[in-house]
Design a protein around this motif. Structure first.
Motif, PDB file in Angstrom:
ATOM      1  N   LYS A 845       0.808  -1.227   0.000  1.00 57.74           N
ATOM      2  CA  LYS A 845       0.000   0.000   0.000  1.00 57.74           C
ATOM      3  C   LYS A 845       0.840   1.277   0.000  1.00 57.74           C
ATOM      4  N   ILE A 846       2.151   1.140   0.083  1.00 63.39           N
ATOM      5  CA  ILE A 846       2.993   2.343  -0.017  1.00 63.39           C
ATOM      6  C   ILE A 846       3.008   2.871  -1.446  1.00 63.39           C
ATOM      7  N   ASP A 847       2.443   2.141  -2.402  1.00 62.90           N
ATOM      8  CA  ASP A 847       2.299   2.624  -3.770  1.00 62.90           C
ATOM      9  C   ASP A 847       1.701   4.028  -3.752  1.00 62.90           C
ATOM     10  N   ALA A 848       2.318   4.958  -4.519  1.00 68.00           N
ATOM     11  CA  ALA A 848       1.907   6.360  -4.491  1.00 68.00           C
ATOM     12  C   ALA A 848       0.446   6.536  -4.886  1.00 68.00           C
ATOM     13  N   ARG A 849      -0.015   5.767  -5.870  1.00 67.28           N
ATOM     14  CA  ARG A 849      -1.400   5.888  -6.304  1.00 67.28           C
ATOM     15  C   ARG A 849      -2.364   5.444  -5.206  1.00 67.28           C
ATOM     16  N   PHE A 850      -1.988   4.366  -4.522  1.00 65.37           N
ATOM     17  CA  PHE A 850      -2.866   3.847  -3.475  1.00 65.37           C
ATOM     18  C   PHE A 850      -2.951   4.822  -2.307  1.00 65.37           C
ATOM     19  N   GLN A 851      -1.819   5.460  -1.983  1.00 63.76           N
ATOM     20  CA  GLN A 851      -1.843   6.453  -0.912  1.00 63.76           C
ATOM     21  C   GLN A 851      -2.699   7.660  -1.298  1.00 63.76           C
ATOM     22  N   THR A 852      -2.657   8.041  -2.565  1.00 65.44           N
ATOM     23  CA  THR A 852      -3.505   9.144  -3.025  1.00 65.44           C
ATOM     24  C   THR A 852      -4.977   8.753  -2.882  1.00 65.44           C
ATOM     25  N   LEU A 853      -5.294   7.491  -3.181  1.00 65.87           N
ATOM     26  CA  LEU A 853      -6.654   6.997  -2.983  1.00 65.87           C
ATOM     27  C   LEU A 853      -7.056   7.111  -1.519  1.00 65.87           C
ATOM     28  N   LEU A 854      -6.190   6.645  -0.607  1.00 66.84           N
ATOM     29  CA  LEU A 854      -6.510   6.665   0.819  1.00 66.84           C
ATOM     30  C   LEU A 854      -6.566   8.086   1.380  1.00 66.84           C
ATOM     31  N   TYR A 855      -5.848   9.025   0.744  1.00 66.78           N
ATOM     32  CA  TYR A 855      -5.945  10.434   1.133  1.00 66.78           C
ATOM     33  C   TYR A 855      -7.046  11.143   0.340  1.00 66.78           C
ATOM     34  N   GLN A 856      -7.914  10.350  -0.305  1.00 63.21           N
ATOM     35  CA  GLN A 856      -9.120  10.832  -0.972  1.00 63.21           C
ATOM     36  C   GLN A 856      -8.825  11.889  -2.033  1.00 63.21           C
ATOM     37  N   GLY A 857      -7.809  11.578  -2.859  1.00 62.06           N
ATOM     38  CA  GLY A 857      -7.515  12.427  -4.001  1.00 62.06           C
ATOM     39  C   GLY A 857      -6.492  13.505  -3.747  1.00 62.06           C
ATOM     40  N   ARG A 858      -6.124  13.694  -2.491  1.00 64.04           N
ATOM     41  CA  ARG A 858      -5.141  14.726  -2.170  1.00 64.04           C
ATOM     42  C   ARG A 858      -3.753  14.099  -2.215  1.00 64.04           C
ATOM     43  N   LYS A 859      -2.917  14.549  -3.124  1.00 63.36           N
ATOM     44  CA  LYS A 859      -1.599  13.952  -3.282  1.00 63.36           C
ATOM     45  C   LYS A 859      -0.752  14.217  -2.043  1.00 63.36           C
ATOM     46  N   PRO A 860      -0.024  13.201  -1.572  1.00 63.37           N
ATOM     47  CA  PRO A 860       0.811  13.377  -0.375  1.00 63.37           C
ATOM     48  C   PRO A 860       1.864  14.452  -0.600  1.00 63.37           C
ATOM     49  N   GLN A 861       2.092  15.247   0.419  1.00 64.63           N
ATOM     50  CA  GLN A 861       3.110  16.296   0.368  1.00 64.63           C
ATOM     51  C   GLN A 861       4.107  16.080   1.483  1.00 64.63           C
TER      52      GLN A 861
END
Length: 1006
Positions: A845-861
Motif C-alpha cells: 500500500k505504499i504505492d503512491a497511487r494507493f496512498q492518493t486513494l486513501l488520502y481521498q484524491g489529495r496527493k501526499p506532500q
C-alpha cells in the motif's frame, strides 16, 4: 495430579449442571453422559453415534458447547478446573461443530436449538460460569484494545435459499455450531462454497478442515459426503509437515437411527439395555409399542386416498370423543409422499369433517415456507398438541417427507403412505414421541403389489417399497400380533439380523477424493481450464456433485426465493438489493429442479419482475435483472440459476398459496394466486429499508431525505455538525418503524446511512429509498476490508509495519496473528511466521497511487505518513478514482510479497530465516486477500508503474524480484512447494488465521 476417573466424574457433574441450566432442569440420558465422557477422555469424537429417533441426538450441540467451555476454564491456571482437568486431552477438542442433514427443515430446527442455547449463555446469569469458559477459550491475548465485543459462541446456518452468515470465519478461535445441508458444507470443504465469493473460499475450506468435527445426521442419506470428508485427513497426512502435529484435522461422525449393517469396526456410542432402567422417560419414548396396520390392497391411487381420508376421519372422531383423556389433545398425523396427494387428502378430509360436524381445522405442512412463516406454523402445531390446546387448534396435520425428520411433533396416531423402511422408521418416531400414551398406532397404506410400478411408487423406487414390506413382516409383534415399530423393537430386530434395508444406491460407485483432485479444487481465485463450462452443459465447477451427492441424477437446486417491495426503476432496485442481501428468515426454498425450471420459464416469459442475487459474484455485480426487468441484464449472465442463488420477486407477483385463513402464512406455489408480504425489516438484524413518496406529504421527512442525500453525495469528510444533522435526519426517517424486529432505531445515538437514492415518475414526483443500519462495520465487503476504516472519518489509521516509528495496522495484525497462532497450538517458528506475515501483508500500500486513494484524491506532500485505511462519503468516487489510476485489478498484496523479499536481502533477521520459512511467509502475504492462490493476473509492469513510484528506473531491485516471482514462474513454484509441505487444507488454514487477524483488526479500526 488428579486421576482420570476423578476428572471424568467432575466433568459429569459439571455437564449435568450445564444441561439443567440450559434446558429447564432436564437431566442428560446415560448415553449422552457416555458420549461427553468419551470426547473428554479421548480428545476426539467417536466414529458413530447410533441411537434411535427421539433419543435426543441434538444433545451433540450441548456437549460440544459444554466441552469448549470447560477447555477454556481448564486453560486458566488460576482456576480449580486447571488442576482437576489437566490429565485430560481437552485442548485437542475441536472448536467448531458442523451438523449436516439432508433435510432443510431439520437444518432449521438444529439452528434454532443452537441459537436458543447461545442466547441463554449470553443472557442467563446462571450460566455465567460457562460463558466465562467460552470467553477464555475465544480470548485473544494480543495486547490490543478490543473495541469490538464478539460473541463467545457463533451459531451459523448454511443451506440453499439462505443469506450467508460470515462472522464465524472471522473468529477461528471461537466455539461455533454450524448447521448445514450436505451440499453447503461439502462445497465449502472442497474450496467451492456455494454462495461464497472466490476470495473467501480457501478461508472457509481451511477452517472446516481443521479444528472442526462433522456430525452427519441421518448419515445413510449422505454417504458420498461422508466418504469425501473422511479423505481430507488422509490427503493431509501425505504432506511433508502436516498441521495435525498442532491442530486436530477434520473429525467425521456419522449418526443414524437406521444402521443397515455393521460394516467396518468403528468406535461407537449407543444406547444400552441398562440405560432404560435409569432413564425411564427415555424408556417410555423408545419402548412403548407402536402397532402397524398394513393395507396395501388399493387398486388405484384414488382408492388409496379415500382409505387414508376415511381412517383419518375415524381417528379424529375418536379424539373428539375424549378417548385420550388427560394424556394430550390427540392430534392425528398424516404423511403422504407427494405434495399433490397431500393437497387432495387435505381437501377431501376437510369436506368429510365438515359433514361429520367437526369444526376444528386441518393444518397442512406441505410446501416451501420461509422460516418467518414456519415459526407461526410450528407455534400452531405445538399449541394443538399441548394439554391446554384451544378448541380452534388443528385436529389433524397433513404433511409430506418434511414431517419425517423436519419437525418435532408428537402424534397419537399416524396415517402414512408406504415408504422405504428408513423413512417409515423416521415417521414412526413422530408417533407417541414423548411416550405419554400407553401405545401409538400407525396405519400404512399402499397400492397392491401387482400395481406397484415406478409411477405409483414415485418418488421412491418400487423395489425399496417391496423390501420395506418384507422387513415390516419380520418385526417383533405387539400383544395384538401386529408389527411393532417402536424404536427399541426396531433395534432388537437389527440385533437379530433384520437390518433396516437401505434404499437402492442411486449411483453405481462412490467417488474417493484424491490429492490431484484437491490440488485442482484448491485453486480458488483463478479460472482454470479444467473448470471452464461449455454452453448448455449442466456442469458445476469441477463438478462437485461427484464428491457430494448420493444421486448423480438428482440435480435438485439449493435455491431460494425472496419477496421485496422494490423501486420501479431497475437501476435503483439493483442498487437497493446490492445493499440489502437476503436475510435467512425471509427466504422460500425451491423444492426441486422441476420447480426451478418452471420458475425460470415464468421469468423468461417476461411478465414477472424479478432479480437474481448471486453472492459468489464480485461486489457490485451480485444482482442481475431477470424477467420483466432484464432489459439491463449484463452479458456475463449465462442464463442458468445455480445452487446458492436467490431469486428476488417483486411483492406484486402472485406465486403463493395461503396456508392460513388470515393469509398471514404462505407457501411458494408457482400456480398460486396470492401474494407474499415483504418481511425484510422484520427479519434483518440492525438494518432496515425505508421508502417515502413525496406525493404522500410530510414536509419534515421530505426535508430529511433531501438533506441526507445532499450530504452523502459531497466528496470529503463530514464535519461534526453535519454528522449530527445526519443523525437527526436518519432518526426522523426511521421513526415509523413498527414492523422492525429491533425498536432501537429511533433511539439510536448514531445511525449509519448505507445508501440513499430516489426515482422519479413521469410527473417528476420523487420516491426516496434509504438503507440504514446501527453500525458501520461491513466485514463481509472485500473492498471495505482493503481500504475502509471502521473508525470515524477524522481518525487516521496508519500503515505501520517494519521500521516505522508510528504504530499502525500492520503492527496490530501481526500481534493478533501471533496470538491466534499461539492459541491454536503452533510452535514458536510457526507463530513467528504468522507474525512476520502480518507485519508485511499490506506493505504494497505504499504505492503512491494507493496512498492518493486513501488520502481521498489529495496527493501526499512532504513526509506524509502512510495510511492503511480511510473512509469515503462516496463509493462512486472511490471506484472512479481506482479506474483513473489503473488500480482496478491491481493487487497491493502482490507488491507486498516483492517488498518482503527485498527486505529479506537487506534485513539481517529476515536473511537468517530458512528458505522454507521465507516461502511460507511469502505465500501468506501474497494470499492475504484470497488472490494469487495459483497465480496472479498481472506481471511486473502493471504491478510497478512509474505512477506508483516503483518503475524499473525508480526501483530496479524491486522490479528484478517481481520478474523472478511473477514473470518467470517463481510464484507458481512457491505455491506448489507450500502445498506439498503443509497440505492443501493446512496452508489454507494458516491463511485463514492471518486473514481473520486482518479482518477483525479492520472491523475494530486497528
Amino acid at each position: 495430579m488428579v486421576e482420570v476417573t476423578q476428572a471424568l466424574a467432575f466433568m459429569e457433574q459439571q455437564y449435568a449442571q450445564f444441561v439443567a441450566l440450559a434446558h429447564d432442569g432436564r437431566t442428560p440420558y446415560r448415553w449422552q453422559f457416555r458420549l461427553m465422557r468419551y470426547v473428554a477422555q479421548e480428545g476426539r469424537w467417536p466414529d458413530r453415534i447410533s441411537v434411535p429417533t427421539a433419543s435426543g441426538k441434538t444433545s451433540v450441540i450441548d456437549i460440544h458447547v459444554f466441552l469448549n467451555a470447560m477447555v477454556g476454564l481448564a486453560e486458566d491456571e488460576s482456576r480449580k478446573e486447571h488442576e482437576i482437568l489437566s490429565c485430560l486431552p481437552l485442548r485437542l477438542i475441536p472448536r467448531r461443530l458442523a451438523l449436516t442433514v439432508n433435510r432443510r427443515s431439520l437444518v432449521d430446527d438444529q439452528f434454532d436449538e443452537a441459537d436458543e442455547l447461545c442466547g441463554k449463555i449470553h443472557t442467563s446469569e446462571s450460566m455465567i460460569h460457562y460463558k466465562e469458559g467460552l470467553k477464555l477459550r475465544a480470548g485473544v491475548h494480543d495486547g490490543l484494545p478490543h473495541t469490538d465485543k464478539p460473541s463467545v459462541m457463533n451459531v451459523v446456518e448454511l443451506r440453499g435459499g439462505l443469506a450467508y452468515q460470515r462472522d464465524w470465519r472471522y473468529y477461528p478461535q471461537t466455539c461455533a455450531v454450524i448447521c448445514a445441508t450436505p451440499d453447503m458444507f461439502g462445497s465449502r470443504l472442497l474450496f467451492r462454497g456455494y454462495g461464497t465469493s472466490r476470495t473467501m473460499r480457501s478461508m472457509e475450506a481451511g477452517l472446516l478442515a481443521y479444528d472442526t468435527v462433522l456430525v452427519a445426521d441421518e448419515a445413510h442419506l449422505s454417504r458420498q459426503l461422508l466418504e469425501t470428508a473422511q479423505q481430507v485427513d488422509r490427503i493431509e497426512s501425505m504432506a511433508d509437515y502436516p498441521l495435525s502435529e498442532y491442530v486436530s484435522p477434520l473429525q467425521v461422525v456419522e449418526t443414524t437411527a437406521t444402521p443397515a449393517s455393521e460394516g467396518a469396526k468403528r468406535t461407537s456410542v449407543e444406547i444400552e439395555q441398562e440405560d432404560l432402567t435409569v432413564d425411564t422417560s427415555l424408556a417410555d419414548r423408545l419402548c412403548k409399542p407402536k402397532s402397524v396396520v398394513l393395507d396395501c390392497t388399493s387398486a388405484t391411487e384414488k382408492e388409496e386416498i379415500q382409505k387414508i381420508v376415511d381412517i383419518c376421519v375415524g381417528m379424529i372422531q375418536n379424539q373428539e370423543s375424549g378417548e385420550y383423556g388427560e394424556t394430550g389433545n390427540g392430534v392425528v398425523g398424516c404423511i403422504v409422499n407427494t405434495v399433490k396427494k397431500a393437497k387432495q387428502v387435505a381437501k377431501e378430509l376437510s369436506t368429510q369433517l365438515k359433514k361429520a360436524g367437526i369444526s376444528r381445522p386441518v393444518a397442512s405442512y406441505i410446501g416451501p415456507m420461509r422460516a418467518y412463516d414456519k415459526k407461526k406454523i410450528l407455534t400452531a402445531m405445538r399449541d394443538a398438541m399441548s394439554l391446554d390446546a384451544s378448541p380452534e387448534s388443528p385436529c389433524c396435520i397433513i404433511g409430506t417427507q418434511t414431517l419425517e425428520v423436519g419437525v418435532d411433533v408428537d402424534f397419537t396416531t399416524l396415517i402414512t403412505e408406504l415408504a422405504p423402511a428408513s423413512a417409515l422408521v423416521q415417521r414412526a418416531g413422530r408417533v407417541n414421541r414423548r411416550g405419554l400414551n400407553p401405545q401409538g398406532d400407525m396405519y400404512v397404506f399402499g397400492v397392491e403389489g401387482k400395481r406397484l410400478t415406478a409411477k405409483t411408487a414415485a418418488p421412491y423406487d418400487e423395489r425399496d417399497l417391496d423390501k420395506a414390506l418384507a422387513w415390516l413382516e419380520k418385526l417383533p409383534r405387539t400383544d395384538s400380533e401386529l408389527p411393532n415399530m417402536s424404536a427399541w423393537s426396531v433395534r432388537q430386530s437389527i440385533l437379530q439380523g433384520n437390518y433396516v434395508p437401505a434404499e437402492k444406491p442411486r449411483r453405481l460407485l462412490f467417488q474417493r477424493l484424491e490429492p490431484w483432485d484437491a490440488e485442482n479444487l484448491s485453486s480458488t481465485d483463478e479460472q482454470l481450464s479444467a473448470d471452464l463450462r461449455l454452453p448448455g452443459l449442466q456442469q458445476g465447477s469441477a463438478d462437485l456433485n461427484l464428491w457430494l451427492r448420493d444421486d448423480l441424477a438428482d440435480d435438485s437446486p439449493d435455491i431460494g426465493v425472496v419477496v421485496r417491495d422494490l423501486p420501479q426503476d431497475t437501476n435503483v432496485a439493483i442498487a437497493l438489493l446490492e445493499e440489502t442481501e437476503p436475510e435467512n428468515e425471509e427466504l422460500f426454498p425451491l423444492r426441486n429442479q422441476e420447480q426451478a425450471a418452471k420458475l425460470k420459464a415464468s421469468l423468461e416469459g417476461g411478465a414477472i419482475r424479478a432479480f437474481l442475487y448471486r453472492a459468489s459474484n464480485e461486489e457490485g455485480q451480485r444482482v442481475l435483472p431477470l424477467g420483466a426487468a432484464d432489459a439491463n441484464r449484463p452479458d456475463s449472465y449465462d442464463g442458468r440459476i445455480k445452487t446458492g442463488d436467490v431469486i428476488v420477486l417483486d411483492a406484486s407477483v402472485k406465486m403463493f398459496t395461503e396456508l392460513s385463513s388470515e393469509g398471514e402464512v404462505v407457501m411458494l406455489d408457482l400456480d398460486g394466486k396470492s401474494m407474499a408480504k415483504d418481511v425484510y425489516n422484520a427479519c434483518a438484524l440492525g438494518k432496515m429499508v425505508r421508502y417515502y413518496k413525496e406525493a404522500d406529504g410530510h414536509d419534515g421527512i421530505k426535508t430529511a431525505f433531501t438533506q441526507a442525500y445532499a450530504l452523502v453525495n459531497n466528496i470529503g469528510d463530514f464535519t461534526a455538525e453535519q454528522q449530527e444533522q445526519m443523525n437527526r435526519d436518519l432518526q426522523l426517517i426511521c421513526t415509523p418503524a413498527s414492523e422492525m424486529s429491533s425498536d432501537s432505531f429511533a433511539d439510536a445515538n448514531t445511525l449509519v446511512l448505507n445508501r440513499i437514492m430516489y426515482e422519479e415518475d413521469e410527473t417528476g414526483c420523487k420516491t426516496w429509498w434509504v438503507v440504514v443500519s446501527l453500525h458501520a462495520s461491513n466485514s463481509g465487503s472485500e473492498s471495505d476490508q482493503e481500504i475502509l476504516s471502521a473508525k470515524a472519518k477524522e481518525y487516521e489509521l496508519l500503515l505501520g509495519g517494519p521500521h516505522r516509528q508510528e504504530e499502525g495496522h500492520q503492527d496490530h495484525v501481526a500481534a493478533r496473528a501471533e496470538a491466534l497462532a499461539r492459541m491454536v497450538g503452533f510452535d514458536d517458528d510457526m507463530v513467528e511466521n504468522l507474525r512476520i506475515a502480518g507485519e508485511y501483508h499490506d506493505e504494497g500500500k505504499i504505492d503512491a497511487r494507493f496512498q492518493t486513494l486513501l488520502y481521498q484524491g489529495r496527493k501526499p506532500q512532504g513526509q506524509r505518513k502512510f495510511r492503511a485505511k480511510s473512509r469515503f462519503s462516496s463509493r462512486a468516487w472511490e471506484q472512479q478514482f481506482r479506474n483513473q489510476c489503473q488500480l482496478r485489478g491491481w493487487r497491493h498484496e502482490q507488491r507486498s510479497v516483492a517488498e518482503f523479499v527485498l527486505a529479506c536481502e537487506t534485513e539481517t533477521e529476515l536473511r537468517q530465516l530458512p528458505e522454507y520459512r521465507r516461502q511460507l511467509i511469502e505465500r501468506l502475504i501474497g494470499t492475504s486477500h484470497g488472490h494469487g492462490r495459483s497465480t496472479f493476473e498481472h506481471g511486473t509492469d502493471y504491478l510497478l508503474p512509474e505512477s506508483g513510484g516503483a518503475s524499473r528506473a525508480q526501483a530496479p531491485a524491486l522490479n528484478n524480484i517481481a520478474d523472478d516471482l511473477f514473470e518467470s514462474g517463481g510464484w507458481e513454484a512457491l505455491i506448489d512447494r507450500t502445498n506439498q509441505r503443509y497440505g492443501f487444507w493446512g496452508v489454507s488454514y494458516m491463511e485463514a488465521l492471518l486473514r481473520a487477524a486482518d479482518i477483525t483488526c479492520s472491523k475494530e479500526g486497528l
